[in-house]
Design a protein around this motif. Sequence first.
Motif, mmCIF file in Angstrom:
data_model
loop_
_atom_site.group_PDB
_atom_site.id
_atom_site.type_symbol
_atom_site.label_atom_id
_atom_site.label_comp_id
_atom_site.label_asym_id
_atom_site.label_seq_id
_atom_site.Cartn_x
_atom_site.Cartn_y
_atom_site.Cartn_z
ATOM 1 N N GLY A 160 0.799 -1.220 0.000
ATOM 2 C CA GLY A 160 0.000 0.000 0.000
ATOM 3 C C GLY A 160 0.825 1.259 0.000
ATOM 4 O O GLY A 160 0.277 2.360 0.084
ATOM 5 N N ALA A 161 2.152 1.138 -0.093
ATOM 6 C CA ALA A 161 3.054 2.297 -0.109
ATOM 7 C C ALA A 161 3.218 2.775 -1.550
ATOM 8 O O ALA A 161 4.214 2.478 -2.222
ATOM 9 C CB ALA A 161 4.401 1.930 0.498
ATOM 10 N N LEU A 162 2.248 3.529 -2.029
ATOM 11 C CA LEU A 162 2.186 3.855 -3.452
ATOM 12 C C LEU A 162 3.306 4.787 -3.899
ATOM 13 O O LEU A 162 3.816 4.664 -5.016
ATOM 14 C CB LEU A 162 0.826 4.477 -3.774
ATOM 15 C CG LEU A 162 -0.386 3.584 -3.478
ATOM 16 C CD1 LEU A 162 -1.679 4.328 -3.786
ATOM 17 C CD2 LEU A 162 -0.306 2.290 -4.279
ATOM 18 N N LEU A 163 3.681 5.739 -3.045
ATOM 19 C CA LEU A 163 4.743 6.670 -3.430
ATOM 20 C C LEU A 163 6.077 5.944 -3.525
ATOM 21 O O LEU A 163 6.848 6.150 -4.466
ATOM 22 C CB LEU A 163 4.827 7.832 -2.445
ATOM 23 C CG LEU A 163 5.899 8.892 -2.742
ATOM 24 C CD1 LEU A 163 5.780 9.439 -4.158
ATOM 25 C CD2 LEU A 163 5.818 10.031 -1.721
ATOM 26 N N LEU A 164 6.373 5.088 -2.556
ATOM 27 C CA LEU A 164 7.597 4.294 -2.646
ATOM 28 C C LEU A 164 7.583 3.420 -3.889
ATOM 29 O O LEU A 164 8.611 3.243 -4.548
ATOM 30 C CB LEU A 164 7.747 3.428 -1.393
ATOM 31 C CG LEU A 164 8.211 4.143 -0.125
ATOM 32 C CD1 LEU A 164 8.144 3.204 1.070
ATOM 33 C CD2 LEU A 164 9.621 4.690 -0.288
ATOM 34 N N ALA A 165 6.424 2.874 -4.213
ATOM 35 C CA ALA A 165 6.318 2.049 -5.426
ATOM 36 C C ALA A 165 6.586 2.883 -6.670
ATOM 37 O O ALA A 165 7.310 2.453 -7.585
ATOM 38 C CB ALA A 165 4.934 1.409 -5.494
ATOM 39 N N ALA A 166 6.008 4.087 -6.740
ATOM 40 C CA ALA A 166 6.205 4.952 -7.900
ATOM 41 C C ALA A 166 7.675 5.351 -8.034
ATOM 42 O O ALA A 166 8.248 5.323 -9.137
ATOM 43 C CB ALA A 166 5.325 6.196 -7.778
ATOM 44 N N THR A 181 8.923 14.460 -5.214
ATOM 45 C CA THR A 181 10.109 13.987 -4.511
ATOM 46 C C THR A 181 11.254 13.762 -5.482
ATOM 47 O O THR A 181 11.034 13.593 -6.683
ATOM 48 C CB THR A 181 9.797 12.665 -3.775
ATOM 49 O OG1 THR A 181 9.525 11.637 -4.732
ATOM 50 C CG2 THR A 181 8.601 12.814 -2.846
ATOM 51 N N PRO A 182 12.500 13.728 -4.992
ATOM 52 C CA PRO A 182 13.636 13.553 -5.894
ATOM 53 C C PRO A 182 13.569 12.270 -6.703
ATOM 54 O O PRO A 182 13.930 12.254 -7.881
ATOM 55 C CB PRO A 182 14.837 13.538 -4.938
ATOM 56 C CG PRO A 182 14.389 14.309 -3.752
ATOM 57 C CD PRO A 182 12.932 13.999 -3.606
ATOM 58 N N ALA A 183 13.110 11.177 -6.089
ATOM 59 C CA ALA A 183 13.072 9.915 -6.818
ATOM 60 C C ALA A 183 12.019 9.917 -7.919
ATOM 61 O O ALA A 183 12.146 9.215 -8.906
ATOM 62 C CB ALA A 183 12.821 8.758 -5.859
ATOM 63 N N LEU A 184 10.955 10.727 -7.748
ATOM 64 C CA LEU A 184 10.017 10.929 -8.843
ATOM 65 C C LEU A 184 10.610 11.860 -9.877
ATOM 66 O O LEU A 184 10.209 11.856 -11.031
ATOM 67 C CB LEU A 184 8.701 11.526 -8.344
ATOM 68 C CG LEU A 184 7.772 10.621 -7.554
ATOM 69 C CD1 LEU A 184 6.508 11.395 -7.181
ATOM 70 C CD2 LEU A 184 7.412 9.385 -8.335
ATOM 71 N N ALA A 237 8.525 2.450 -16.815
ATOM 72 C CA ALA A 237 8.045 3.827 -16.917
ATOM 73 C C ALA A 237 6.522 3.880 -16.876
ATOM 74 O O ALA A 237 5.934 4.783 -16.283
ATOM 75 C CB ALA A 237 8.572 4.461 -18.199
ATOM 76 N N ARG A 238 5.873 2.900 -17.522
ATOM 77 C CA ARG A 238 4.409 2.859 -17.472
ATOM 78 C C ARG A 238 3.922 2.589 -16.046
ATOM 79 O O ARG A 238 2.938 3.177 -15.590
ATOM 80 C CB ARG A 238 3.880 1.801 -18.441
ATOM 81 C CG ARG A 238 3.932 2.220 -19.904
ATOM 82 C CD ARG A 238 3.067 1.314 -20.772
ATOM 83 N NE ARG A 238 3.572 -0.059 -20.800
ATOM 84 C CZ ARG A 238 4.443 -0.510 -21.696
ATOM 85 N NH1 ARG A 238 4.911 0.292 -22.630
ATOM 86 N NH2 ARG A 238 4.843 -1.775 -21.659
ATOM 87 N N ASP A 239 4.622 1.693 -15.332
ATOM 88 C CA ASP A 239 4.270 1.452 -13.929
ATOM 89 C C ASP A 239 4.437 2.726 -13.108
ATOM 90 O O ASP A 239 3.597 3.052 -12.255
ATOM 91 C CB ASP A 239 5.159 0.346 -13.347
ATOM 92 C CG ASP A 239 4.779 -1.033 -13.844
ATOM 93 O OD1 ASP A 239 3.633 -1.204 -14.305
ATOM 94 O OD2 ASP A 239 5.637 -1.943 -13.771
#
Length: 487
Positions: free
Chosen positions: A329-335, A373-376, A358-360
Amino acid sequence: SLTYFGGRPQDAIDVGVRALNGIRDPAWKDELAAEVAVLAALIGDYARAVVVGSRAVNAPRASDRAAVGSLLVSTLGQVMLGHVEGLDASIEHGLELAPRVADDVPIASDVFAMHQQHARILAGRIEAAEEKSSAEYHRALHSGSLDVLGLWASHYACALLFRGKVADAVRIYDDAVSYLCHVDLLRALPVVRCWSALAIAQTGDAERSERILDVVDPEYLPGEFRLRALMDRARAWQLASQGELTKASELAAAAGRSLIEHSHRMWGILTLHDAVRFGQPDLVRADLVTHVRDVDGQLAPILARHAVASSERDGNALDSFTRSFETLGALLLAAETAHQAARAHRRVGNRAAAMKSARDADRLSTQCAGALTPALGGEVRILTRREHEVAAIAARGMTNRDIARMLHISIRTVENHLGAAYTKLGIHSRLELGDVIGSRSAVGEWEGDVFGHSARVPAGPGTHVRDEDGRHDYLGQHAARRPQYVS
């Protein structure tokens, strides 16, 4: 008196422990153990809180009040130490006893329920924690009871932040702060302000985040190290939002180690992992691998293994962690991890895998409203407004002539802006803009001189566009990368 009026909580706990060794009456010992455990918890000494508080929890003759007080402290301490599996039985026991001491501890039932939601988050049951916290927050909202409303608001906001719903988390943290300013029974306001500042920093608004920290009272319970560590964590995110990724990682690593040293093991692990999210996994990889051995649940081990995969730039492993984070359920970490995977695949020339990752990333990022965020990637802050505008449109495949016509400027001006952008970003071709600028940046409007509102151009996820040199490239709609991440 030493704690609340003398400002010496550590001395107060030492006095309490000496008294426990000298008092013979079991009832008095139980009552005092509960009080000392509460004092230890107030300053974040959870290891001692659990040890001292366990006396009253396990004493068969302990009063209901002493048992409830000790259970409240011990369950919180176990959560912070990372011992989150198997806590339900203790919490259910506390919920049974709480109505008996409602006159002395009227919010005990709510606090037990909050500990339960906190444990669920750290165990990796994040979506369930969000749903329950939301229900409890709205119940408190409609009850008109300010004494628990601010606390439930902060727990709900925390669950939203873990889910990746950053804009919603910021909004609910604002509510929590406003309620706690009126009633703050557990002295939670400074801690909640630190979390609020952290959430705001994850939207990219470093200035507002710093303004929140400016009002945190540094004299709140002297010796309250966790406030300093939480403030440092928020400031690390502020630095990261400004592109200072190395400094941000070093500050996060130091804060995480301090939290673990002072028995805030789970908060420490999460703070160490921030350095991974800032692109510096080697700085904390060993710490994470070491400390997750002492905690329960699914979340912490995945964070450690994610650090290893990030350090090794293993695209396939990063893809698997994208799925793991999404399952938790950690969507931001997943993105963020999907973006990492896409970069790792591109680095070794695996275009098909990069396109899938990239699609994910696209799909997951759309569920993380407000996150920058930086990782995004975020916006590229080293460009001027016009440079960013021109570069973002060029990254979507438009020719210089078309850009000039769209922006009502000359072709020479377009060339000058692109040349400046290439120099600042350390790249040499239009094709590389897709990795550095991306395309989602072309749809947002930002304040300040370094961001730009870029016109939309008709290219979406999966679209192949022709560059001016005749080559084709996939330019998926993903957030822009900061130049520090260009490999």
